[in-house]
Design a protein around this motif. Structure first.
Motif, mmCIF file in Angstrom:
data_model
loop_
_atom_site.group_PDB
_atom_site.id
_atom_site.type_symbol
_atom_site.label_atom_id
_atom_site.label_comp_id
_atom_site.label_asym_id
_atom_site.label_seq_id
_atom_site.Cartn_x
_atom_site.Cartn_y
_atom_site.Cartn_z
ATOM 1 N N VAL A 1 35.637 38.563 34.500
ATOM 2 C CA VAL A 1 36.880 38.130 34.965
ATOM 3 C C VAL A 1 37.262 36.516 35.215
ATOM 4 O O VAL A 1 36.570 36.046 36.015
ATOM 5 C CB VAL A 1 37.289 38.862 36.234
ATOM 6 N N LEU A 2 37.919 36.221 34.171
ATOM 7 C CA LEU A 2 38.229 34.560 34.256
ATOM 8 C C LEU A 2 39.464 34.225 35.447
ATOM 9 O O LEU A 2 40.280 35.208 35.794
ATOM 10 C CB LEU A 2 38.594 34.161 32.910
ATOM 11 N N PRO A 3 39.498 33.112 35.717
ATOM 12 C CA PRO A 3 40.645 32.728 36.849
ATOM 13 C C PRO A 3 41.893 33.067 36.102
ATOM 14 O O PRO A 3 42.473 33.082 34.950
ATOM 15 C CB PRO A 3 40.471 31.202 36.821
ATOM 16 N N PHE A 4 42.848 33.749 37.207
ATOM 17 C CA PHE A 4 44.176 34.033 36.717
ATOM 18 C C PHE A 4 44.959 32.771 37.035
ATOM 19 O O PHE A 4 44.935 32.004 37.555
ATOM 20 C CB PHE A 4 44.725 35.203 37.515
ATOM 21 N N ILE A 5 46.049 32.780 35.958
ATOM 22 C CA ILE A 5 47.130 31.477 36.285
ATOM 23 C C ILE A 5 47.934 31.959 37.442
ATOM 24 O O ILE A 5 48.610 32.922 37.231
ATOM 25 C CB ILE A 5 47.883 31.264 35.014
ATOM 26 N N ASN A 6 48.273 30.926 38.326
ATOM 27 C CA ASN A 6 49.040 31.135 39.409
ATOM 28 C C ASN A 6 50.421 30.779 39.284
ATOM 29 O O ASN A 6 50.496 29.510 39.219
ATOM 30 C CB ASN A 6 48.502 30.649 40.704
ATOM 31 N N ASP A 7 51.509 31.487 38.864
ATOM 32 C CA ASP A 7 52.942 31.098 38.824
ATOM 33 C C ASP A 7 53.549 31.221 39.980
ATOM 34 O O ASP A 7 55.055 31.516 39.673
ATOM 35 C CB ASP A 7 53.584 31.813 37.604
ATOM 36 N N THR A 8 53.081 31.333 40.973
ATOM 37 C CA THR A 8 53.820 31.825 42.393
ATOM 38 C C THR A 8 53.792 30.466 43.438
ATOM 39 O O THR A 8 52.824 29.747 43.061
ATOM 40 C CB THR A 8 53.335 32.809 43.194
ATOM 41 N N PRO A 9 54.627 30.289 44.172
ATOM 42 C CA PRO A 9 54.522 29.288 45.319
ATOM 43 C C PRO A 9 53.585 29.542 46.429
ATOM 44 O O PRO A 9 53.034 28.612 47.133
ATOM 45 C CB PRO A 9 55.825 29.231 46.007
ATOM 46 N N LEU B 1 42.360 38.211 41.093
ATOM 47 C CA LEU B 1 40.913 37.815 40.581
ATOM 48 C C LEU B 1 39.828 38.776 41.415
ATOM 49 O O LEU B 1 39.018 39.684 40.657
ATOM 50 C CB LEU B 1 40.531 36.616 40.627
ATOM 51 N N GLY B 2 39.904 38.681 42.480
ATOM 52 C CA GLY B 2 38.897 39.385 43.384
ATOM 53 C C GLY B 2 39.060 40.969 43.260
ATOM 54 O O GLY B 2 38.162 41.548 43.344
ATOM 55 N N GLN B 3 40.203 41.140 43.370
ATOM 56 C CA GLN B 3 40.737 42.595 43.234
ATOM 57 C C GLN B 3 40.180 43.188 42.027
ATOM 58 O O GLN B 3 39.938 44.400 42.017
ATOM 59 C CB GLN B 3 42.178 42.858 43.763
ATOM 60 N N PHE B 4 40.623 42.615 40.753
ATOM 61 C CA PHE B 4 40.031 43.162 39.543
ATOM 62 C C PHE B 4 38.466 43.253 39.442
ATOM 63 O O PHE B 4 37.866 44.237 38.998
ATOM 64 C CB PHE B 4 40.682 42.086 38.415
ATOM 65 N N VAL B 5 37.998 42.188 39.812
ATOM 66 C CA VAL B 5 36.272 42.322 40.253
ATOM 67 C C VAL B 5 35.759 43.522 40.801
ATOM 68 O O VAL B 5 35.003 44.182 40.428
ATOM 69 C CB VAL B 5 35.911 40.826 40.717
ATOM 70 N N ALA B 6 36.474 43.877 42.092
ATOM 71 C CA ALA B 6 36.172 44.750 43.009
ATOM 72 C C ALA B 6 36.580 46.008 42.253
ATOM 73 O O ALA B 6 35.500 47.178 42.300
ATOM 74 C CB ALA B 6 36.961 44.820 44.166
#
Length: 374
Positions: free
Chosen positions: A222-230, A239-244
């Motif tokens: 699982v690679l880092p997700f791009i954060n388009d939020t403030p 990312l951590g939840q996908f890993v889990a």
């Protein structure tokens, strides 16, 4: 030790291999294997809450709660000394050099990586903590993961007698539950509760290629997700939840994000703006992984209102070099709630966890649990 675990011997080294053989024999005869000696070290709580949080008190409380349950935990002073000696400052995951040092110098079987996903001190308080156990074998993979999310108004009851207004009280409740679940896994192989079924929080749009049913595609990064939020660190939470959830599915060998980070830094691979096919294929080769997952976080709203989360996810396949999964998810804590707030989700962490569970359930499809390696 879990009967269905197939690659634990590579995760835990020679000590784990002996345990796995005994576990498999016991499983074939319908017996629960006896718990094996299991030594773990605990990283400081990682702050992905998007703001300030009582990280040191939470870390100390987690140490005390795990010790009170009789787990064999490396004293924090010993762990800090070894990490400082080898100049290892990153404690958000486990890479190969770190796994080797912890295994050989401290006799550690697994690292516990706790992450604070949400922390709101104002009444009603909210806290969410995710944890994962990472093996210290030659190839750091996730052995087990779980999460606990609570809000002070989860169960107010008659005349609001069950309303929790103290942030400290809620913190202690969550830490105690996290420690209980870690001990249940170590001693009994319990999978944990996580956030429950996805239910009404299924992905809105899905593409799934049939090749995902191929059980020969075993490992996923699982690679880092791009954060388009403030909201700072929203991508770290997803990312951590996908890993889990991928680890909990039992259908994949999930590489620890620390291992992935090691290769990204070592080969100067930059993921600004997203993951290109070329970068993904290069990483899959370096990691010797079959699949890579990443995506974008579009919205992540928590605080004292109804949470709202939106993200996309996609999976690329090493063999075909093609997109084999794509989805978009959007959910609110009030979705599907009609009468007296029944079923409302109060924390962004719990909401996103259930949404990620929905995506992973679709990715897994008919694969079933991971079988023995070919």
């Amino acid at each position: 030790m879990i009967c269905s675990s197939s690659s634990s011997s590579s995760r835990l080294g020679w000590r784990g291999a002996v345990v796995v053989v005994a576990a498999l024999v016991a499983c074939r005869h319908g017996q629960r294997p006896m718990p094996a000696p299991f030594k773990l070290a605990v990283f400081p709580v990682q702050n992905a809450s998007g703001g300030t949080a009582p990280i040191r008190p939470l870390t100390e409380a987690l140490d005390a709660a795990l010790g009170a349950r009789g787990l064999e935990v490396v004293p924090r002073g010993n762990l800090d000394a070894v990490l400082a000696q080898h100049r290892m400052r990153f404690t958000g995951g486990v890479d190969r050099p770190m796994a080797k040092v912890l295994r050989e110098e401290l006799g550690v079987d697994a690292m516990l990586v706790p992450t604070l996903e949400q922390h709101v001190a104002d009444a009603p308080p909210k806290i969410a903590m995710g944890v994962r156990l990472v093996g210290t074998g030659e190839r750091p993979v996730v052995l087990w993961a779980d999460a606990v999310a609570r809000s002070g108004n989860d169960a107010p009851g008659l005349l609001a007698r069950g309303l929790v207004t103290s942030s400290g009280e809620l913190d202690r409740t969550v830490v105690a539950e996290v420690a209980r679940r870690v001990e249940a896994y170590v001693s009994k192989g319990a999978a944990g509760d996580s956030c429950g079924d996805a239910g009404r929080f299924q992905p809105r749009r899905v593409f799934r290629a049939p090749v995902l049913d191929d059980v020969g595609r075993r490992s996923i990064a699982v690679l880092p997700f791009i954060n388009d939020t403030p909201r700072r660190s929203a991508s770290d939470v997803i990312l951590g939840q996908f890993v889990a959830q991928l680890a909990r599915s039992g259908s994949f060998e999930v590489l620890d994000p620390g291992f992935v980070r090691e290769e990204l830094l070592g080969h100067r691979i930059v993921l600004e703006g997203g993951v290109s096919v070329d970068n993904a294929m290069a990483l899959l080769s370096l990691l010797n992984a079959d699949l890579v997952l990443s995506g974008y976080v579009r919205q992540y709203v928590g605080g004292q209102g109804a949470p709202r989360v939106e993200f996309t996810a996609y999976v690329l396949d090493r063999r075909t070099q093609e997109l084999v999964w794509s989805s978009s998810s959007l959910g609110e804590g009030n979705d599907g709630v009609f009468f007296f707030g029944a079923g409302r989700v109060h924390t962004a962490s719990a909401l996103s966890c259930r949404m990620v569970r929905g995506v992973v359930d679709h990715i897994v499809g008919r694969r079933g649990p991971l079988g023995p390696a070919d």
